[in-house]
Scaffold this motif. Structure first.
Motif, PDB file in Angstrom:
ATOM      1  N   UNK A  12       7.121  22.589  39.173  1.00  0.00           N
ATOM      2  CA  UNK A  12       7.364  21.169  39.420  1.00  0.00           C
ATOM      3  C   UNK A  12       6.146  20.373  39.842  1.00  0.00           C
ATOM      4  N   UNK A  13       4.947  20.903  39.590  1.00  0.00           N
ATOM      5  CA  UNK A  13       3.712  20.218  39.962  1.00  0.00           C
ATOM      6  C   UNK A  13       3.238  19.380  38.780  1.00  0.00           C
ATOM      7  N   UNK A  14       3.013  18.093  39.021  1.00  0.00           N
ATOM      8  CA  UNK A  14       2.490  17.232  37.953  1.00  0.00           C
ATOM      9  C   UNK A  14       1.098  17.723  37.591  1.00  0.00           C
TER      10      UNK A  14
ATOM     11  N   UNK B 241      -0.282  27.684  46.150  1.00  0.00           N
ATOM     12  CA  UNK B 241       0.360  26.621  45.372  1.00  0.00           C
ATOM     13  C   UNK B 241       1.846  26.562  45.697  1.00  0.00           C
ATOM     14  N   UNK B 242       2.455  27.732  45.874  1.00  0.00           N
ATOM     15  CA  UNK B 242       3.875  27.766  46.247  1.00  0.00           C
ATOM     16  C   UNK B 242       4.091  27.057  47.584  1.00  0.00           C
TER      17      UNK B 242
ATOM     18  N   UNK C 210      -2.695  33.329  30.229  1.00  0.00           N
ATOM     19  CA  UNK C 210      -2.472  32.616  31.492  1.00  0.00           C
ATOM     20  C   UNK C 210      -2.954  31.174  31.359  1.00  0.00           C
ATOM     21  N   UNK C 211      -2.028  30.249  31.518  1.00  0.00           N
ATOM     22  CA  UNK C 211      -2.362  28.825  31.461  1.00  0.00           C
ATOM     23  C   UNK C 211      -1.983  28.217  32.806  1.00  0.00           C
ATOM     24  N   UNK C 212      -2.957  27.730  33.495  1.00  0.00           N
ATOM     25  CA  UNK C 212      -2.774  27.242  34.863  1.00  0.00           C
ATOM     26  C   UNK C 212      -1.834  26.041  34.923  1.00  0.00           C
ATOM     27  N   UNK C 213      -1.934  25.166  33.939  1.00  0.00           N
ATOM     28  CA  UNK C 213      -1.049  24.006  33.890  1.00  0.00           C
ATOM     29  C   UNK C 213       0.403  24.450  33.723  1.00  0.00           C
ATOM     30  N   UNK C 214       0.642  25.429  32.874  1.00  0.00           N
ATOM     31  CA  UNK C 214       2.008  25.905  32.657  1.00  0.00           C
ATOM     32  C   UNK C 214       2.612  26.482  33.937  1.00  0.00           C
ATOM     33  N   UNK C 215       1.812  27.227  34.687  1.00  0.00           N
ATOM     34  CA  UNK C 215       2.287  27.797  35.952  1.00  0.00           C
ATOM     35  C   UNK C 215       2.658  26.673  36.917  1.00  0.00           C
ATOM     36  N   UNK C 216       1.767  25.713  37.058  1.00  0.00           N
ATOM     37  CA  UNK C 216       2.013  24.604  37.990  1.00  0.00           C
ATOM     38  C   UNK C 216       3.235  23.796  37.571  1.00  0.00           C
TER      39      UNK C 216
END
Length: 192
Positions: free
Chosen positions: A119-121, A62-63, A109-115
């Protein structure tokens, strides 16, 4: 499993859409491969389907997607942990017969929060209350809208689908039975 479901209707997908499953060789490797595909074929829209554990295993991908502004959408199916490993380990006695908490997702762990932190929509669609048809229909609409918006973005996007781990939910989509094996004793193995 989600990718297999999508494959049934692949012919109906928009021209130029590429869907890559996130378990091609290593659980989660799809993030980096789909990112490379999006960068190598910029005219295509790339979707990558993966599980929650796959995302955890390959968050570095993702990075890279963020760094390169790759036009790729990650669809993370979050069913709470390594449900298939738990299912497979119960009859065989492996991994504490599937009772260990280490097969669950990391607490908090929340995947949306990480993204979003990168800066990922992102969107989070909760389909865990799948027996509530009205609520489910509304949330499926939300999922459809998120897919539409994501397909129009020029950089990486992420959609987290919160799904139940209940085997009944996956009936007809995911093999929920058939992993059972008779546990053999050392004497039986020696005789074989």
């Amino acid at each position: 499993m989600f990718g297999g479901m999508l494959a049934e209707d692949y012919d109906q997908f928009p021209h130029g859409l590429r869907v890559f499953g996130g378990h091609g060789g290593f659980v989660g490797c799809g993030i980096t491969i789909a990112t490379g595909l999006a960068l190598g074929e910029p005219a295509a829209k790339v979707f990558c389907t993966l599980g929650d554990q796959g995302f955890t295993n390959s968050v570095q991908g993702l990075a890279a997607a963020v760094q390169e502004s790759a036009p790729v959408t990650f669809i993370v199916c979050n069913n709470g942990g390594a449900v298939s490993l738990r299912k497979q380990s119960r009859p065989s006695g492996w991994l504490d017969a599937g009772h260990g908490e280490y097969l669950d997702n990391a607490a908090g762990m929340r995947y949306v929060d990480i993204a979003e932190a990168w800066g990922v929509r992102s969107w989070r669609v909760d389909l865990s209350e799948w027996l509530d048809r009205d609520r489910g229909a509304t949330r499926l609409e939300t999922f459809g809208q998120a897919l539409q918006v994501a397909s129009e973005e020029t950089g990486p996007t992420l959609i987290e689908l919160v799904l139940p781990s209940d085997p009944e939910f996956w009936s007809g989509v995911w093999i929920t039975e058939g992993f059972e094996q008779k546990k053999t004793t050392p004497a039986e193995v020696t005789r074989a």
